[in-house]
Design a protein around this motif. Structure first.
Motif, short mmCIF file in Angstrom:
data_model
loop_
_atom_site.label_atom_id
_atom_site.label_comp_id
_atom_site.label_asym_id
_atom_site.label_seq_id
_atom_site.Cartn_x
_atom_site.Cartn_y
_atom_site.Cartn_z
N GLU A 146 54.26 10.31 63.91
CA GLU A 146 52.83 10.29 63.59
C GLU A 146 52.06 11.07 64.65
O GLU A 146 51.13 11.80 64.33
CB GLU A 146 52.33 8.84 63.54
CG GLU A 146 52.83 8.09 62.34
CD GLU A 146 52.11 6.76 62.16
OE1 GLU A 146 51.46 6.30 63.12
OE2 GLU A 146 52.20 6.19 61.06
N ALA A 147 52.46 10.88 65.91
CA ALA A 147 51.79 11.62 66.98
C ALA A 147 51.93 13.12 66.76
O ALA A 147 50.97 13.87 66.89
CB ALA A 147 52.36 11.22 68.34
N ALA A 148 53.14 13.54 66.39
CA ALA A 148 53.37 14.96 66.15
C ALA A 148 52.49 15.45 65.00
O ALA A 148 51.91 16.53 65.05
CB ALA A 148 54.84 15.22 65.84
N MET A 149 52.38 14.64 63.96
CA MET A 149 51.56 15.04 62.81
C MET A 149 50.10 15.12 63.19
O MET A 149 49.37 16.00 62.74
CB MET A 149 51.76 14.06 61.66
CG MET A 149 53.07 14.27 60.91
SD MET A 149 53.08 13.28 59.42
CE MET A 149 54.28 12.07 59.83
N LEU A 173 49.04 16.08 65.85
CA LEU A 173 48.89 17.31 66.65
C LEU A 173 49.08 18.55 65.80
O LEU A 173 49.05 19.66 66.33
CB LEU A 173 49.86 17.29 67.82
CG LEU A 173 49.58 16.22 68.88
CD1 LEU A 173 50.77 16.04 69.79
CD2 LEU A 173 48.34 16.57 69.67
N GLY A 174 49.34 18.37 64.52
CA GLY A 174 49.42 19.53 63.65
C GLY A 174 50.78 19.81 63.05
O GLY A 174 50.98 20.83 62.40
N SER A 175 51.76 18.90 63.27
CA SER A 175 53.08 19.13 62.69
C SER A 175 53.13 18.62 61.25
O SER A 175 52.61 17.56 60.96
CB SER A 175 54.14 18.35 63.47
OG SER A 175 54.45 19.00 64.66
N THR A 176 53.76 19.40 60.39
CA THR A 176 54.07 18.87 59.06
C THR A 176 55.17 17.83 59.23
O THR A 176 55.86 17.81 60.25
CB THR A 176 54.58 19.97 58.13
OG1 THR A 176 55.75 20.52 58.73
CG2 THR A 176 53.54 21.06 57.94
N PRO A 177 55.38 16.93 58.25
CA PRO A 177 56.44 15.94 58.39
C PRO A 177 57.81 16.57 58.68
O PRO A 177 58.59 16.07 59.49
CB PRO A 177 56.44 15.24 57.04
CG PRO A 177 55.04 15.37 56.55
CD PRO A 177 54.58 16.70 57.04
N HIS A 193 58.39 19.53 60.15
CA HIS A 193 58.42 20.02 61.53
C HIS A 193 58.53 18.86 62.51
O HIS A 193 59.25 18.92 63.50
CB HIS A 193 57.16 20.84 61.82
CG HIS A 193 57.12 21.38 63.22
ND1 HIS A 193 56.51 20.70 64.25
CD2 HIS A 193 57.64 22.51 63.76
CE1 HIS A 193 56.65 21.40 65.37
NE2 HIS A 193 57.34 22.51 65.10
N SER A 219 61.45 18.61 65.19
CA SER A 219 61.13 18.84 66.60
C SER A 219 61.14 17.55 67.42
O SER A 219 61.33 17.59 68.62
CB SER A 219 59.76 19.52 66.73
OG SER A 219 58.75 18.67 66.22
N ILE A 220 60.93 16.40 66.77
CA ILE A 220 60.84 15.15 67.53
C ILE A 220 62.01 14.21 67.21
O ILE A 220 62.81 13.88 68.09
CB ILE A 220 59.50 14.43 67.21
CG1 ILE A 220 58.33 15.35 67.46
CG2 ILE A 220 59.41 13.14 68.03
CD1 ILE A 220 58.17 15.83 68.89
N PRO A 279 65.94 15.68 67.64
CA PRO A 279 66.47 15.74 69.02
C PRO A 279 66.72 14.37 69.64
O PRO A 279 67.65 14.19 70.41
CB PRO A 279 65.35 16.47 69.79
CG PRO A 279 64.56 17.19 68.77
CD PRO A 279 64.67 16.40 67.50
#
Lengths: 302, 259, 356
Positions: free
Chosen positions: B158-161, B163-167, B169, B173-174, B177
């Motif tokens: 959710e934090a990544a989203m 910040l602009g990440s699509t689900p 991505h 990316s999160i 890894p």
């Protein structure tokens, strides 16, 4: 240093204008490959085999397909199967019994007499064989138990005049091989049950004057019971369905439900009978699982 | 008391390992009839090289294990994403559906596959083995990766989203890894399950295409030769190595966020 | 200037309504707290503004654009999560640069902006550490830096201070106000801590069971609570219920309480609220100084709790119980059993709306 929101950079992501997939669609897309595969490889085959168990004969060529319940009467029509079933249950019982006795005390010894890194290492050592090839381990026992094998050699080196004590191709040999195969399971489940016992309980009991067998019977055994039961179920179920161990270690006397079922599929080509016997066995297995499901859930939770 | 307990543990370990060690030793014994005294020789390992059926089945085993590992890991991880991170009806049923391949005796699963594959035209051989092995390995992958998911907080995506990440991505990316140790562990596990699988393979192999355990079984049924000891030793050492690597990588919370 | 606007938002989970007809504006650069108990819908409202939840009804607009159907990642928001949600496999620098990279800002420009953001949250030089190597307060600051470095249209904070201990929390409150003022970001802050909401915000919205029951400046919502819930949730309150008469309400015992505010129709029933610290205790027996406060009742002290700087009394009169906060400035504290006179101003007697 004010950050001016009016200058906020536009997101590059093209997703902005594109509508995302509805959640149910992406969830389905994630699940379909796995469950499609399992359906093709496990559920459809089991259903097909269930249907087969009601056929009179393996469908071949143009022969008409006739439905019947007679396959499930096999134990009445072919009384020798009763003897085989009895032998299989005995084999399951003895294997489970020896695993329970050896495994419980091994787990107890691990919990009460070792600690820290040593205990961890010993536990890994005990469990490691479990993840190696079962066939190879059964084969290993033929090296030990055969006439003139390692067992004979070891005994002759102590007592040169002794005769052969090798007992390969007996039911006992099958049980030894099976115990070897499934013992780690029992040690693990008992260990999980015993490791939670507070040391102070045992100390309190002995300070109250309890003898060691009282502690064993009244405290340790009842507390390890969930582990013993789940271990027993997890051993008994695959053992009564085993066919490779009886074939290799039992030779001609190693006739079990497992080998009879295997024969129906690979030798006799009576697939409906094999299917019916399989499902009879499966019913027994599911019955055992259902009976002990509560204990299993607790006993195997790591 | 403690000494007796330690002695007992030693005896149990001897019971577990001695036969295996004897079997391994006999592979290095000169005598074709396992006659003692022991005299060291590598002749049975050299003989293996000329045993085409064994070598071929060994190669088959490795290829099937690699393919099973890749397919089962990809599919199982996908399913694990849905089972761990989505809410939907029937989830419990889907989770229960993972149990039959593990809990039903392989003899029954294997013969059922034989029957269905025969009449559905799938037949036996390489592709049938692959279908069967992947099906057996998938539940383990879902369980291992699912355990890994528990250590990766859901709000990271959710934090990544935010910040602009699509689900997609955000996942790559999160989550991926962070899940990497579990997925690698699951892949090794699937590899081991396939490499050691005998029962299913036994029913789905053809005379022209079989795996190493099936070949070993038929060799044992024909009669013992030290060559079997040699190839068994290789298989045993191989699968133990895989499991040890697995244990090192799949340590719960190995590289994960423990906060 | 309105920056974030929500109109008639409704959301149900199954048949359970979580939010009902929420409409409000968030002014450019303002700091608004969404305050309410758990289950009041405050987090759901924040997540609807963020885009994690799509409302069943209503619209969300950010900067004048309707974003109701726009996914989270396209909304240009900044969000700080309760658990900070720092990416554990990335360094502080990588965490903060994450959002910049999604906006195509890389290399030197990204490095400069990350550095400036870390300076703003007073963590310069921490860029190469992993989140695990930071304290809770430091992780909090990194999360804040990560959320604001992208210059979002709105900054959403989901109980970001609740995981910190008391001292650190107060420290971070001060920091948060400073950073918000310096960055000038429209900020929406979810909390269940009333004190925190009053301290931090330009505006406080009180939510109860999926509705905004009151929204206004901290002094306004505290001094003039509109409903019993708002009065109770924000601090302690005494309630008096009676019949409306001219200029006040008459209680059951016949005494009249003057109210300096519009009241419902004469003859109807009304409840008023009086904050415990607004009441002054006059010791009748000791002839304490009279005041000009026109509301007065005589009562008996029934309990007294000493807390150093202040005292909390309970006084009983006519079957009612009053709570009173008094500064520890009297020559001698009142004792249980003392007969006293309670006085307070009609200005501090706040009529409440009847419960919905």
């Amino acid at each position: 240093m004010p950050l001016d929101p009016a200058n906020s950079t536009q997101l590059r992501e093209p997703g902005g204008s594109r509508k995302p997939l509805p959640p149910w669609a992406s969830t389905a897309a994630l699940l379909v490959p796995t469950y499609g595969w399992l359906t093709l490889a496990v559920f459809l085959p089991l259903c097909t085999m269930f249907a087969f168990s009601f056929l009179t004969a393996t469908p071949m060529g143009k022969a008409p397909i006739v439905f019947t319940f007679k396959q499930y009467r096999a134990f009445i029509d072919q009384p020798y199967l009763l003897g085989v079933a009895w032998q299989s249950l005995l084999m399951g019982f003895w294997t489970t019994f020896f695993c329970a006795v050896l495994g419980f005390f091994a787990a107890l010894a691990l919990v009460r007499a070792t600690e820290g890194k040593v205990r961890e290492t010993l536990l890994i050592l005990v469990l490691l064989p479990f993840w190696t090839n079962g066939l190879v381990r059964v084969f290993s026992w033929t090296m030990v138990l055969r006439e003139g094998g390692f067992l004979d050699y070891a005994i002759h080196s102590v007592w040169p005049g002794a005769g052969s004590v090798g007992f390969l191709y007996t039911r006992q040999a099958v049980v030894v091989g099976l115990v070897h195969g499934y013992l780690p399971y029992m040690i693990l489940t008992c260990y999980i049950a015993l490791v939670t016992i507070d040391n102070t309980i045992v100390e309190a009991a002995s300070s109250l004057g309890a003898r060691w067998w009282t502690i064993l019977w009244k405290i340790l055994l009842p507390m390890a019971a969930p582990g013993l039961i789940s271990g027993s179920v997890l051993i008994f179920v695959p053992v009564i369905g085993s066919f490779m161990e009886p074939r290799i270690l039992g030779g001609r006397v190693g006739v079990t439900m497992g080998t009879v079922i295997e024969d129906q599929f690979t030798q006799a080509f009576n697939w409906p009978l094999g299917a019916a016997l399989s499902f009879t066995m499966l019913a027994v297995v599911l019955g055992i699982f259902a009976t002990f499901s509560g204990v299993l859930r607790r006993g195997t939770a790591l | 008391m403690k000494i007796a307990a330690r002695f007992y543990i030693a005896a149990i370990l001897a019971f577990l390992y001695l036969p295996i060690l004897v079997m391994m030793a006999m592979g290095f014994n000169e005598s074709p009839l396992y006659e003692l005294p022991f005299s060291f020789s590598t002749r049975w390992y050299q003989a293996l090289a000329g045993n085409a059926p064994l070598v071929n089945s060994g190669i088959n085993s490795i290829w099937i294990a690699v393919a099973t590992s890749i397919i089962a890991t990809v599919l199982g991880t996908m399913a694990s994403v849905a089972l761990s991170r989505r809410t939907f009806r029937g989830k419990t049923l889907l989770q229960l559906m993972l149990l039959p391949p593990i809990a039903i005796p392989w003899l029954i699963t294997g013969t059922a596959m034989l029957v269905f594959f025969f009449y559905s035209g799938i037949g036996r051989g390489l592709h049938a083995l692959l279908i069967g092995h992947v099906a057996l390995a998938i539940p383990y992958v879902v369980l291992v990766v699912g355990t890994g998911f528990q250590t990766v907080r859901a709000d990271l995506e959710e934090a990544a989203m935010s910040l602009g990440s699509t689900p997609v991505h955000a996942f790559f990316s999160i989550t991926l890894p962070l899940l990497y140790p579990s997925i690698l562990g699951a892949a090794l596990f699937a590899f081991a399950v396939s490499l050691d699988q005998f029962v299913i393979s036994y029913f789905l192999a053809t005379p022209g295409f079989s795996t190493l355990p099936v070949q070993i079984y038929s060799a044992i049924r024909k009669g013992f030769t030290p060559e079997i000891n040699a190839i068994s030793t290789i298989l045993l050492v191989g699968s133990m190595a895989v499991i040890v690597i697995f244990a090192l990588f799949a340590k719960p919370g190995g590289v994960s966020d423990k906060r | 200037m309105t920056n974030v606007e929500v109109r008639s938002i409704a959301k149900n989970y199954g048949s359970v309504p979580v939010l009902t007809d929420i409409s409000t504006d968030f002014t450019q650069g303002s700091f608004t707290s969404l305050l309410g108990p758990s289950g009041s819908g405050k987090t759901t409202l924040l997540r609807i503004i963020a885009g994690f939840i799509i409302p069943d009804q209503g619209n969300v607009a950010i900067g004048g654009n309707d974003v109701t159907r726009m996914p989270v990642w396209a909304r240009n928001i900044g969000m700080v999560f309760q658990s900070y949600a720092l990416f554990p496999h990335m360094t502080v620098n990588e965490n903060v640069a994450f959002g910049l990279a999604r906006r195509g800002i890389k290399g030197e420009e990204s490095r400069k902006q990350v550095e400036r953001a870390l300076e703003l949250v007073r963590l310069p030089g921490f860029g190469d550490r992993k989140p695990k190597q930071l304290s809770g307060g430091q992780q909090q600051r990194v999360a804040l830096a990560r959320a604001i470095v992208t210059k979002p249209s709105v900054l959403l904070l989901d109980e970001p201070l609740s995981a910190l201990d008391r001292r650190l929390r107060q420290e971070m409150q001060v920091e948060l106000i400073r950073i918000q003022k310096e960055s000038g970001l429209t900020t929406i802050f979810v909390t269940h801590d009333q004190e925190e909401a009053l301290t931090l915000s330009d505006k406080v919205a009180i939510l109860d069971r999926g509705r905004i029951v009151q929204i206004g400046a901290p002094t306004e919502v505290y001094e003039r609570p509109k409903t019993r819930f708002a009065a109770e949730f924000l601090g302690d309150t005494n309630f008096l219920t009676g019949t409306v008469v001219a200029g006040g309400i008459r209680l059951a015992n016949g005494s009249t309480v003057a109210v300096d505010a519009p009241l419902p129709a004469t003859g109807s029933e009304a409840t008023v609220a009086v904050r415990p610290e607004k009441i002054v205790i006059r010791d009748v027996a000791r002839g304490g100084k009279d005041t000009d406060r026109s509301n007065r009742v005589s009562a008996t002290i029934s309990s007294s709790v000493y807390a150093g700087t202040a005292l909390t009394y309970e006084a009983a009169f006519d079957g009612l119980s009053f709570k009173i906060f008094a500064q520890n400035s009297d020559a001698r504290p009142h004792s249980v059993g003392d007969v006293v006179e309670l006085t307070w101003s009609p200005l501090h007697t706040v009529p409440l709306e009847a419960a919905a």
